[in-house]
Design a protein around this motif. Structure first.
Motif, mmCIF file in Angstrom:
data_model
loop_
_atom_site.group_PDB
_atom_site.id
_atom_site.type_symbol
_atom_site.label_atom_id
_atom_site.label_comp_id
_atom_site.label_asym_id
_atom_site.label_seq_id
_atom_site.Cartn_x
_atom_site.Cartn_y
_atom_site.Cartn_z
ATOM 1 N N LYS A 211 0.835 -1.208 0.000
ATOM 2 C CA LYS A 211 0.000 0.000 0.000
ATOM 3 C C LYS A 211 0.869 1.257 0.000
ATOM 4 O O LYS A 211 0.574 2.236 -0.684
ATOM 5 C CB LYS A 211 -0.917 0.014 1.223
ATOM 6 C CG LYS A 211 -2.048 -0.999 1.184
ATOM 7 C CD LYS A 211 -2.888 -0.876 2.467
ATOM 8 C CE LYS A 211 -3.960 -1.945 2.520
ATOM 9 N NZ LYS A 211 -4.739 -1.863 3.784
ATOM 10 N N ILE A 212 1.949 1.202 0.787
ATOM 11 C CA ILE A 212 2.872 2.335 0.823
ATOM 12 C C ILE A 212 3.490 2.556 -0.548
ATOM 13 O O ILE A 212 3.571 3.684 -1.053
ATOM 14 C CB ILE A 212 3.973 2.103 1.877
ATOM 15 C CG1 ILE A 212 3.389 2.153 3.288
ATOM 16 C CG2 ILE A 212 5.086 3.144 1.725
ATOM 17 C CD1 ILE A 212 4.368 1.772 4.366
ATOM 18 N N ARG A 213 3.911 1.463 -1.178
ATOM 19 C CA ARG A 213 4.547 1.572 -2.494
ATOM 20 C C ARG A 213 3.585 2.199 -3.512
ATOM 21 O O ARG A 213 3.978 3.080 -4.283
ATOM 22 C CB ARG A 213 4.990 0.185 -2.961
ATOM 23 C CG ARG A 213 5.729 0.167 -4.291
ATOM 24 C CD ARG A 213 6.264 -1.219 -4.599
ATOM 25 N NE ARG A 213 7.303 -1.585 -3.661
ATOM 26 C CZ ARG A 213 8.588 -1.265 -3.799
ATOM 27 N NH1 ARG A 213 9.000 -0.564 -4.845
ATOM 28 N NH2 ARG A 213 9.469 -1.656 -2.912
ATOM 29 N N LEU A 214 2.337 1.762 -3.500
ATOM 30 C CA LEU A 214 1.356 2.273 -4.455
ATOM 31 C C LEU A 214 1.068 3.756 -4.222
ATOM 32 O O LEU A 214 0.871 4.515 -5.175
ATOM 33 C CB LEU A 214 0.056 1.458 -4.359
ATOM 34 C CG LEU A 214 0.144 0.009 -4.861
ATOM 35 C CD1 LEU A 214 -1.153 -0.734 -4.557
ATOM 36 C CD2 LEU A 214 0.435 -0.024 -6.362
ATOM 37 N N ALA A 215 1.031 4.177 -2.951
ATOM 38 C CA ALA A 215 0.705 5.573 -2.647
ATOM 39 C C ALA A 215 1.903 6.500 -2.801
ATOM 40 O O ALA A 215 1.744 7.666 -3.192
ATOM 41 C CB ALA A 215 0.150 5.665 -1.228
ATOM 42 N N PHE A 216 3.087 6.013 -2.500
ATOM 43 C CA PHE A 216 4.279 6.856 -2.482
ATOM 44 C C PHE A 216 4.951 6.961 -3.848
ATOM 45 O O PHE A 216 5.530 7.997 -4.192
ATOM 46 C CB PHE A 216 5.258 6.307 -1.445
ATOM 47 C CG PHE A 216 6.492 7.141 -1.212
ATOM 48 C CD1 PHE A 216 6.395 8.503 -0.959
ATOM 49 C CD2 PHE A 216 7.754 6.564 -1.222
ATOM 50 C CE1 PHE A 216 7.530 9.275 -0.737
ATOM 51 C CE2 PHE A 216 8.893 7.321 -0.993
ATOM 52 C CZ PHE A 216 8.779 8.681 -0.754
ATOM 53 N N SER A 217 4.864 5.912 -4.643
ATOM 54 C CA SER A 217 5.569 5.887 -5.929
ATOM 55 C C SER A 217 5.191 7.035 -6.859
ATOM 56 O O SER A 217 6.082 7.642 -7.488
ATOM 57 C CB SER A 217 5.334 4.543 -6.631
ATOM 58 O OG SER A 217 5.955 3.495 -5.930
ATOM 59 N N PRO A 218 3.908 7.407 -7.009
ATOM 60 C CA PRO A 218 3.586 8.535 -7.884
ATOM 61 C C PRO A 218 4.283 9.834 -7.471
ATOM 62 O O PRO A 218 4.719 10.607 -8.327
ATOM 63 C CB PRO A 218 2.057 8.659 -7.760
ATOM 64 C CG PRO A 218 1.605 7.293 -7.378
ATOM 65 C CD PRO A 218 2.685 6.752 -6.483
ATOM 66 N N LEU A 219 4.405 10.067 -6.173
ATOM 67 C CA LEU A 219 5.094 11.266 -5.704
ATOM 68 C C LEU A 219 6.575 11.207 -6.061
ATOM 69 O O LEU A 219 7.159 12.199 -6.519
ATOM 70 C CB LEU A 219 4.918 11.413 -4.184
ATOM 71 C CG LEU A 219 5.679 12.575 -3.542
ATOM 72 C CD1 LEU A 219 5.189 13.915 -4.092
ATOM 73 C CD2 LEU A 219 5.553 12.540 -2.020
#
Length: 587
Positions: free
Chosen positions: A140-148
């Motif tokens: 979940k962290i990867r999915l939310a943080f990667s776009p930033l």
């Protein structure tokens, strides 16, 4: 102890991969000074005005909170007007809870700060996480943080991955506890995503209001970076340091000691005062550390310190004029004024026979050069009434390293006598310094060694007034978590999230409670970091809504939405109810 740390903690600047924030480089020879506005970010005019004041005062990166999308959008107007006023100082956005605000803010500012404790993780009320559940949360962290991360890469922005003690996620706490290890792991989870996406323009911070926890976290992070192949710069700060002299002492202990150890590339001093007041304090620490770092230092010496946890050095107990020094006694304060525990002379010795002769008559405070300690070893083992004074530094070592090596040499020789930390004018790096500069140096020297577990009695030549020297020394011991002599206040510096006038509240609370001795009160602007950052406090005074206060005992909220005009009386009533109140002494 590993070789990495042996080469690291002798005032040798740690090499890092520079991070670019606009036209400012973090990670070079110069330490970058930062601060944060305390205006409402949506108040564009007020925010621009304060950004200008900070830049003119010497602030090199200005941070603003982006607590929601409206605030994140306002950053665009703030940036335009700030640039139009002729300033190129980079702006940073402080993000909590909402990844969407980060995606908006990154379009307008040069740097984004994310807190791994609340950027994605939610409190699920779970007592433990299975390996599968833990892996799901990481995804979940990867999915939310990667776009930033990818957008920062496109725009040439920087990211600060900043953990705070007390605001770690439920998931991290369940596995690591509210510990330096948990702080480091939380940040490294985000750093690994950056690396996987070939993004290296990021840095770390591991802030705490507890100076011991803070220094341990940064040292552990440095060790872990070496192990995992990271070389990111470090942003240093004692969070919620408070106000006045105590806050400056606490900041010097936490920030200064790490800078002297070669750790740290950019700093922010957090004061519950006008943000502009932070800048000269930070600049003084930065310039002093740069001077210390520029001198050639001996590396590769085993200083005998566990840099990752606190263990007080074991020593025998010595009676100096009726004051017990060493063993389990709290560090004593020596001086010539009434607040001090004792007044006792220090004498330098170059041969054991003179020391033995004096020790046969009375207790002795003996200063002996580190290199000469082996000559004194047998005599010292038979003298139960001697305190050893840490000597001035040998060539190639700074004062903190000298005291560490002095303590390590004593241990190697089997000498367990107490150690006296005496900060005199000879030990100043800047001989023509003013009183505040001398206080900085004394705080770094004494405070960092006390945090390392070294030191049983302290003294210092800071002020010409002996009573003021005593007050400074008691403040240093309290800031280093070694001895409590007065009420302690953990207070945030205020920002755009603050829900009430925190500076006036702090002044009123101090006025009403400063006579209390064994108590810590946290004064926090909002609930973002409030309940977590006041982990060490007995009582908390936290903004819950605009103009409304929530009162806590420890981390437990007992009263909510109290009108601010009633809140201090209610706080006093709570302290009384819990049996922590005493009446002020009659004057």
């Amino acid at each position: 102890m590993d070789n990495y740390c042996l080469s690291r903690f002798n005032c040798v600047k740690t090499p890092v991969s520079p991070v670019l924030v606009g036209d400012v480089t973090i990670g070079g020879d110069r330490i970058v000074v930062q601060s944060m506005t305390n205006t409402k970010t949506c108040d564009v005019e007020a925010s621009v005005k304060q950004c200008i004041k900070l830049a003119e005062a010497g602030c090199q990166i200005v941070r603003l909170t982006a607590q929601n999308l409206d605030a994140a959008r306002a950053l665009g107007e703030i940036s335009k007007k700030f640039r139009a006023a002729g300033f190129s100082t980079p702006l940073a956005a402080d993000i909590h809870f909402l990844p969407a605000t980060a995606m908006e803010a990154v379009e307008h500012v040069e740097k984004i700060r994310v807190n791994p404790g609340n950027f994605v993780d939610k409190k699920l009320g779970k007592a433990e996480y299975t390996e599968s559940e833990y892996a799901q949360e990481l995804e979940k962290i990867r999915l939310a943080f990667s776009p930033l991360v990818l957008r920062c890469k496109e725009l040439g922005r920087a990211i600060r991955i900043g953990t705070n003690h007390g605001s770690l996620s439920e998931r991290i706490i369940r596995r690591y506890g509210d510990t330096p290890e948990g702080m480091v792991e939380a940040a490294f989870e985000f750093a690994r995503i950056c690396r996987d996406l070939s993004f290296n323009n990021f840095l770390f911070s591991f802030k705490a209001s507890n100076t011991r926890v803070m220094t341990q976290a940064y040292r552990l992070a440095a060790k872990r970076m070496k192990e995992e192949g990271f070389s990111a710069p470090l942003h240093l700060g004692v969070t919620e340091a408070g106000f006045g002299i105590d806050a400056r002492v606490k900041s010097a202990i936490g920030i200064g000691s790490l800078l002297f150890d070669g750790l740290g590339d950019t700093i922010r001093v957090s004061l519950t005062e006008d943000p502009v007041e932070e800048i000269p304090v930070a600049i003084a620490l930065a310039r002093l550390a740069e001077k210390i770092r520029a001198s050639k230092a001996i590396s590769g010496i085993d200083e005998g310190i566990d840099f990752y946890s606190y263990h007080r050095r074991q020593s025998s107990c010595v009676d100096l004029n009726g004051c017990n020094i060493g063993a389990n006694n709290p560090p004593a304060v020596a001086g010539t004024s009434k607040p001090c525990d004792l007044n006792f002379p220090i004498k330098k010795y170059s041969n054991p026979s003179d020391l033995i002769k004096d020790a046969e008559k009375s207790a002795v405070a003996a200063e002996i050069e580190t290199a000469k300690l082996p000559n004194f070893a047998e005599a010292l083992k038979g003298l139960p009434n001697v305190v050893l004074v840490a000597p001035s530094a040998a060539e190639g070592r700074h004062q903190i390293g000298e005291a560490r090596i002095f303590a390590a040499t004593m241990k190697k020789l089997g000498v367990s006598l107490p150690i006296w930390l005496n900060f005199n004018r000879e030990k100043l790096a800047e001989q023509n310094s003013d009183e505040m500069s001398r206080l900085n140096e004394a705080s770094i020297y004494i405070g960092s060694l006390i945090c390392d577990g070294i030191g049983d009695i302290v003294s210092a030549e800071i002020s010409e007034d002996p009573e003021q020297n005593a007050k400074y020394l008691f403040a240093i011991l309290q800031g280093a978590r070694a001895r409590r002599s007065k009420a302690e206040y953990i207070a945030c510096p205020s920002c755009g999230r603050t829900l009430y006038d925190i500076q006036s509240a702090v002044a009123k609370i101090e006025s009403a409670t400063s006579h209390l001795k064994d108590i810590t009160i946290a004064v926090m602007g909002c609930i973002v970091n409030g309940p977590g950052e006041m982990a060490d406090a007995d009582f908390g005074y936290v903004g819950g809504a605009p103009g409304k206060i929530n009162l806590y005992k420890g981390k437990k909220c007992l009263e909510v939405n109290i009108p601010q005009e009633e809140s201090i009386e209610r706080l006093i009533a709570l302290i009384k109810k819990e049996g922590k109140w005493s009446e002020p002494d009659a004057k």
